[in-house]
Design an enzyme around this catalytic site. Structure first.
Site, PDB file in Angstrom:
ATOM      1  N   ARG A  32       6.610  14.345  -2.202  1.00 59.66           N
ATOM      2  CA  ARG A  32       6.988  14.059  -0.827  1.00 59.66           C
ATOM      3  C   ARG A  32       8.304  14.415  -0.309  1.00 59.66           C
ATOM      4  NH1 ARG A  32       2.806   8.948  -0.653  1.00 59.66           N
ATOM      5  NH2 ARG A  32       0.969  10.242  -0.693  1.00 59.66           N
TER       6      ARG A  32
ATOM      7  N   ALA B 100      -3.013  -5.724  -2.645  1.00 62.92           N
ATOM      8  CA  ALA B 100      -2.353  -6.678  -3.082  1.00 62.92           C
ATOM      9  C   ALA B 100      -2.795  -8.207  -2.970  1.00 62.92           C
ATOM     10  CB  ALA B 100      -0.765  -6.646  -3.091  1.00 62.92           C
TER      11      ALA B 100
HETATM   12  C1  LIG Z   1      -2.457   6.396   6.405  1.00 63.02           C
HETATM   13  C2  LIG Z   1      -2.053   6.109   5.091  1.00 63.02           C
HETATM   14  C3  LIG Z   1      -2.597   6.509   3.981  1.00 63.02           C
HETATM   15  C4  LIG Z   1      -2.416   6.138   2.642  1.00 63.02           C
HETATM   16  N1  LIG Z   1      -2.830   6.735   1.751  1.00 63.02           N
HETATM   17  C5  LIG Z   1      -2.434   6.446   0.214  1.00 63.02           C
HETATM   18  C6  LIG Z   1      -3.062   6.755  -0.782  1.00 63.02           C
HETATM   19  O1  LIG Z   1      -4.047   7.732  -0.617  1.00 63.02           O
HETATM   20  N2  LIG Z   1      -2.984   6.162  -1.832  1.00 63.02           N
HETATM   21  C7  LIG Z   1      -2.014   5.486  -2.369  1.00 63.02           C
HETATM   22  O2  LIG Z   1      -1.608   5.049  -3.298  1.00 63.02           O
HETATM   23  N3  LIG Z   1      -1.352   4.937  -1.247  1.00 63.02           N
HETATM   24  C8  LIG Z   1      -1.608   5.390   0.046  1.00 63.02           C
HETATM   25  N4  LIG Z   1      -0.794   4.669   1.147  1.00 63.02           N
HETATM   26  C9  LIG Z   1       0.020   3.407   0.991  1.00 63.02           C
HETATM   27  C10 LIG Z   1      -0.649   2.138   0.521  1.00 63.02           C
HETATM   28  O3  LIG Z   1      -2.009   2.163   1.430  1.00 63.02           O
HETATM   29  C11 LIG Z   1      -0.096   1.225   0.861  1.00 63.02           C
HETATM   30  O4  LIG Z   1       1.096   1.142   0.417  1.00 63.02           O
HETATM   31  C12 LIG Z   1      -0.892  -0.153   0.503  1.00 63.02           C
HETATM   32  O5  LIG Z   1      -2.252  -0.198   0.782  1.00 63.02           O
HETATM   33  C13 LIG Z   1      -0.117  -1.270   0.503  1.00 63.02           C
HETATM   34  O6  LIG Z   1      -0.963  -2.513   0.040  1.00 63.02           O
HETATM   35  P1  LIG Z   1      -0.464  -3.873   0.470  1.00 63.02           P
HETATM   36  O7  LIG Z   1      -1.485  -4.697  -0.051  1.00 63.02           O
HETATM   37  O8  LIG Z   1       0.895  -4.091  -0.393  1.00 63.02           O
HETATM   38  O9  LIG Z   1       0.020  -4.287   1.716  1.00 63.02           O
HETATM   39  P2  LIG Z   1      -1.010  -3.933   3.347  1.00 63.02           P
HETATM   40  O10 LIG Z   1      -2.220  -3.262   2.783  1.00 63.02           O
HETATM   41  O11 LIG Z   1       0.001  -3.376   4.037  1.00 63.02           O
HETATM   42  O12 LIG Z   1      -1.239  -5.350   3.595  1.00 63.02           O
HETATM   43  C14 LIG Z   1      -0.519  -6.210   3.980  1.00 63.02           C
HETATM   44  C15 LIG Z   1      -1.098  -7.286   5.102  1.00 63.02           C
HETATM   45  O13 LIG Z   1      -0.434  -8.221   5.607  1.00 63.02           O
HETATM   46  C16 LIG Z   1      -0.232  -8.370   6.793  1.00 63.02           C
HETATM   47  N5  LIG Z   1       0.763  -9.024   7.137  1.00 63.02           N
HETATM   48  C17 LIG Z   1       2.049  -8.747   7.442  1.00 63.02           C
HETATM   49  N6  LIG Z   1       2.824  -9.743   7.877  1.00 63.02           N
HETATM   50  C18 LIG Z   1       2.074 -10.634   7.849  1.00 63.02           C
HETATM   51  C19 LIG Z   1       2.470 -12.183   8.307  1.00 63.02           C
HETATM   52  N7  LIG Z   1       3.692 -12.491   8.627  1.00 63.02           N
HETATM   53  N8  LIG Z   1       1.400 -12.949   8.231  1.00 63.02           N
HETATM   54  C20 LIG Z   1       0.293 -12.540   7.925  1.00 63.02           C
HETATM   55  N9  LIG Z   1      -0.068 -11.341   7.319  1.00 63.02           N
HETATM   56  C21 LIG Z   1       0.804 -10.573   7.498  1.00 63.02           C
HETATM   57  C22 LIG Z   1      -0.564  -7.009   7.287  1.00 63.02           C
HETATM   58  O14 LIG Z   1      -0.928  -7.092   8.712  1.00 63.02           O
HETATM   59  C23 LIG Z   1      -1.312  -6.285   6.502  1.00 63.02           C
HETATM   60  O15 LIG Z   1      -2.606  -6.347   6.920  1.00 63.02           O
HETATM   61  C24 LIG Z   1      -1.236   5.249   2.405  1.00 63.02           C
HETATM   62  C25 LIG Z   1      -0.709   4.594   3.644  1.00 63.02           C
HETATM   63  C26 LIG Z   1      -1.092   4.935   4.812  1.00 63.02           C
HETATM   64  C27 LIG Z   1      -0.229   4.284   5.953  1.00 63.02           C
END
Ligand SMILES: Cc1cc2nc3c(=O)[nH]c(=O)nc-3n(C[C@H](O)[C@H](O)[C@H](O)COP(=O)(O)OP(=O)(O)OC[C@H]3O[C@@H](n4cnc5c(N)ncnc54)[C@H](O)[C@@H]3O)c2cc1C
Ligand code: FES
Lengths: 262, 637
Positions: free
Chosen positions: B330, B44
């Protein structure tokens, strides 16, 4: 199968980049062989804190071999004894009772030390910024199915794209060269039609950034491939070299002149 | 305050187009006058930061790791959904929309989900253009697989590393903008507070994790892309650095927290092996395409799995849900596994596991094909358990994986604090009470590549955002508050480590607010959490100082926030007196042990307002209306 072992750890401790560092010895008793190496360090850290001593700093995040955050040179080898895996994937069942294990940070001029076993690998980002992408803005893309990519090409590109950017290749190389890292990206994009338009300038710019960041030159030691947790082959370095020579011969194209450094 | 979701009027297929037309635009030359802060660089955050910089905004991106490429999204394995209908198996935007609303047990906002399904097709185009090496067939076309909760194959994948490849694509786009000087990248920074000036989000306070300095960043808008809060359970599939601090601190500054009790327990993870385990490893749902789930028919059967003949195996998902079989959603699969183990059919040393067996698929298609599809996952399993899944069935058990709850946002992804936008897993928006597999990657990229570039412009162009610098009094106040929290943690000088407290908290939350929840259990939890929190501030030991690289301090701050947040999670679970999706209140179930919703009283989003320390938070309600999907009891039979 499961059991416990006693081990001795010699760990590099260094408060920050400016301070002097050195090895400290810790005894870890009754370590369950089911634990991962990092879980063993967690336990050692719990112990240290209970004794009022600063825990050992080390990087980690996913603990499943994909984020590239964990590092560590274990008994002289990046990511531990086995190759083909990251430190977080190493398990204590690999060790015997009374083993002595030395743990150091990834050492390279381009990876400045932060604390203890933690280093910074931002220099990898600067290489990527120099050209490790396809220049397409959001919204410009045509339908995904217009581009046909032969399966073997897609697979081979994926082999290269599997790089997790951990830096083990640099830590293992006597010259602290990051050629395998650069090769992985150059090779991925050189094999795909999407990478075509920027093929020459990409490799020239990435190599310039590599040298500028302070990484050394490749002298075909192949240590990088041996420690790469994703088994990225040195054949990608061969492709990188070909791409580089080709780009030198052809020139970077007019894009580079138009956009300055980028 | 009434919650206005700002859902555009008109038929659902036209809402997004109409809205984009109605939104004011920022003149191209004016975009560079706006500063935007992006916190978190997962799918995101990276996609938003890159896309906004491409449009001309000045972007500052913060990430905890030493490189944005390491954000938690990197670990996603199985794939990403899109309504491309390349396999010609009857998929459409409408079907993806329908499946997602149904999969979420009718607790998501229709308009958001429809938009998500619409832009899903553009995501795949974008990623392919970036050079993401999706799997292809011999003709050179993109390949698809199936995921739970769907009867079509709409999941695109790159081996078992889809998240990695998508994130590296977004990271590439981000890197390109860094090179162009449009994104300022700040690595090893943790946001510790939100700064609100005259009711609008105007910046953040962050800690430089290398030297400990507390820094101020001002902007015209703030985007939280900080992921989910699964680590409140201590053991989860999430990365160690994933945490609730950013969203929790924003909540305390006025952003409502929606549906915190909607947590997802993933059915296929490697079972817990020992006391010192630090995380759980997911085995992608995609494995259920070819793996069959079973337990022995005889309770406490100790024979090796391969010695148990077919007639004595209970393929319970296939038996109970013949039309979806192993590919039920799930929540359904997790509860079924728990039921099997609770009734004494569990396997392995702890008896808290069921088999996921590739024997039949290996016979049918051969080891080469299985290796190609799932090789790295099976290797990972082998590494961790020391057992070869090509030879013996894998053992799996459910584990905390994803959080559907998050900060409340309207259709524009803006929270209840104007100027604070929330993207990806950090918001609550699209998955209702249960997320379907391969839909989180889709949502993160939809939010970042396609939604925020339009809606942020609408907010900025509406005007009224005065100049504010980091010297404003609100920055000083927030910085002082952060410093005070850091000092408080360092001053306790107790004897117990943060890890011990985190483990205690996780156990409590898992026991009482995990796969099954009861009124009595939740009430117990609501007294236990404040007690644990009190102990934490008396007994925790955080060594070292604030002005240095100090991982113990980082961790303590995160656990301190979990100790506050967990109470809201439990309260929300208590107040939602129905079962839906991942929220299973044992009092509310059908005779077949399926979740029994109460649409009359609970077809709404619960959004919580922070009222101050020691004060009860206020529960606000956004009613959900279903005009396009008919509410029924979900059935996967
Ligand atoms: C093992 C695993 C497998 C998955 N497989 C799938 C799949 O096959 N298909 C699917 O659709 N989804 C899958 N998911 C879910 C999906 O990966 C996540 O929901 C998605 O990647 C979240 O993306 P995001 O950008 O919202 O957040 P994130 O990728 O979690 O990014 C948020 C980032 O912000 C950082 N952060 C947090 N707090 C702070 C702060 N205070 N200051 C600065 N940085 C901060 C974190 O360290 C993190 O790196 C999987 C999840 C896991 C755990
Ligand atoms: S911690 Fe992520 S690769 Fe080791």
């Amino acid at each position: 199968m499961t059991g416990t072992i006693d081990i001795t750890l010699k760990v590099w401790r260094q408060k920050d980049a400016a301070s002097a560092g050195g090895f400290e010895t810790y005894e870890a008793k009754g370590v369950s062989t089911e634990m991962s190496f990092l879980e063993m360090l967690d336990v050692v850290n719990e112990d240290l804190q209970k004794k009022g001593r600063d825990p050992i700093a080390f990087d980690h995040d996913c603990r499943e071999g994909i984020c590239g955050m964990c590092s560590l040179v274990i008994d002289g080898r990046a990511h531990g004894p086995d190759g083909g895996q990251t430190t977080c994937q190493l398990h204590m069942r690999r060790y015997k009772n009374n083993d002595v294990i030395t743990v150091e940070p990834f050492r390279a001029k381009a990876f400045p030390l932060v604390r203890d076993l933690v280093v910074d690998r931002c220099s990898f980002d600067s290489i990527m910024q120099a050209g490790g992408y396809v220049s397409v803005s959001t919204g410009q893309a045509p339908d995904a199915s217009v581009l046909l990519i032969p399966k073997h090409k897609a697979d081979s590109a994926m082999d290269a794209a599997a790089c997790i950017g951990c830096g083990a290749c640099v830590a293992a190389c006597p010259n602290a060269s990051a050629m395998l890292f650069v090769a992985a990206k150059v090779s991925q994009l050189a094999q795909l039609p999407q990478g075509g338009p920027e093929r020459e300038r990409r490799v020239l710019n990435m190599m310039a950034a590599h040298d500028e960041a302070g990484f050394g030159a490749c002298s075909n030691e192949y240590e990088c491939e041996a420690v790469c947790p994703k088994d990225i082959s040195v054949s990608h370095i061969a492709r990188l070299n070909r791409e580089y020579l080709r780009a030198l011969a052809l020139g970077p194209g007019e894009h580079q002149a138009a956009s300055g450094a980028g | 305050m009434t919650l206005d979701a700002k859902i555009p009027s008109g038929p659902i297929e036209k809402k997004w187009d109409k809205h984009r037309f109605d939104l004011k635009l920022v003149n191209p030359a004016n975009k560079r006058k706006y500063d935007v802060l992006v916190v978190g660089t997962g799918l995101a955050g990276a996609s938003a930061a890159a896309s906004l910089a491409e449009l001309g905004y000045n972007v500052t991106a913060l990430c905890i790791q030493d490189s944005p490429r390491r954000a938690h999204s990197i670990a996603a394995q199985g794939g990403i959904n899109a309504a491309k209908n390349y396999p010609n198996d009857g998929d459409s935007v409408w079907r993806l929309f329908y499946d997602t609303v149904k999969g979420g047990d009718y607790r998501a906002r229709e308009a958001n989900v429809y938009r998500l399904a619409q832009v899903s097709v553009n995501i795949i185009d974008q990623c392919v253009a970036q050079g993401v090496p999706f799997a292809r067939d011999y003709g050179g076309y993109l390949d698809n697989r199936s995921f739970g909760g769907a009867q079509v194959s709409r999941t695109f994948y790159a081996r078992g590393q889809t998240g990695q490849q998508l994130l590296l694509g977004a990271y590439g786009a981000l890197s390109r903008q860094v090179e162009k000087g449009k994104v300022r990248l700040l690595a090893r920074r943790e946001m510790l507070d939100l700064v609100v000036v005259n009711g609008k989000a105007r910046g953040v306070i962050a800690r430089n994790l290398v030297d400990g300095k507390i820094e101020r960043y001002a902007a015209h808008a703030v985007l939280l892309c900080t992921g989910g809060y699964g680590n409140v359970f201590f053991l989860s599939t999430n990365a160690a650095n994933s945490n609730v601090t950013a969203t929790w601190r924003a909540h305390r500054r006025g952003a409502y927290f929606a549906n915190p009790c909607y947590t997802q327990i993933h059915p296929t993870c490697i079972p817990v092996a020992g006391e010192n385990q630090s995380k759980l490893t997911l085995m992608s749902e995609s494995l259920r395409n070819d793996g069959r789930v079973w337990v022995p028919k005889k309770k406490g059967d100790t024979r090796a799995p391969n010695d148990i003949p077919d007639a004595e195996r209970d393929y319970y998902l296939e038996r109970r849900y013949p039309s979806f079989g192993n590919l039920v959603p799930r929540d359904v699969a997790s509860r079924a596994a728990k039921k099997a183990c609770d009734e004494g059919f569990g396997v392995g040393p702890t008896k808290l596991a069921v088999y996921l067996d590739f024997r039949d698929a290996l016979k049918r298609v051969g080891a080469e094909t299985i290796k190609e599809k799932y090789g790295n996952l099976l290797d990972m399993y082998h590494h961790i358990t020391n057992e070869d899944p090509y030879k013996v069935p894998m053992r799996i058990y459910p584990a905390v994986h994803y959080t559907m709850g998050g900060l409340w946002v309207d259709y524009n992804l803006m929270s209840t604090v104007p100027g604070l936008f929330v993207l990806g897993e950090a918001n609550f928006s699209d998955h209702g009470a249960n997320r379907l597999g391969a839909s989180a990657l889709m949502q993160g990229l939809a939010d970042g590549y396609f939604v925020i570039p339009s809606t942020l412009g609408g907010y900025l162009a509406a005007g009224g955002i005065e100049a504010v610098g980091t010297d404003a009094a609100e920055f000083s106040e927030a910085e002082a508050a952060v410093n005070a929290r850091v000092s408080k943690l360092l001053a306790v000088k107790g004897k117990r480590t943060t890890l011990e407290f985190h483990r205690d908290l996780g156990r409590l939350v898992w026991d009482h607010c995990g796969m099954g929840r009861t009124e009595a259990g939740l009430k117990k939890l609501l007294t236990a959490i404040p007690e644990l929190r009190e102990r934490f501030y008396k007994e925790v030991c955080v060594l070292g100082g604030g002005m240095e690289f100090n991982q113990a301090l980082e961790r303590a701050g995160r656990v301190a926030d979990y100790l506050e947040f967990a109470e809201l999670l439990a309260l929300d679970a208590l107040e939602r007196r129905e079962s839906c999706g991942g929220h299973f209140r044992e009092e509310y179930q059908t005779p077949e042990n399926e979740a029994r919703r109460d649409d009359e009283n609970f077809a709404h989003v619960a959004a919580w307002e922070f009222k101050g320390d020691g004060k009860a938070p206020a529960r606000h309600v956004e009613p959900l209306s279903f005009e396009n999907v008919h509410l029924t009891q979900r059935s996967y039979k």
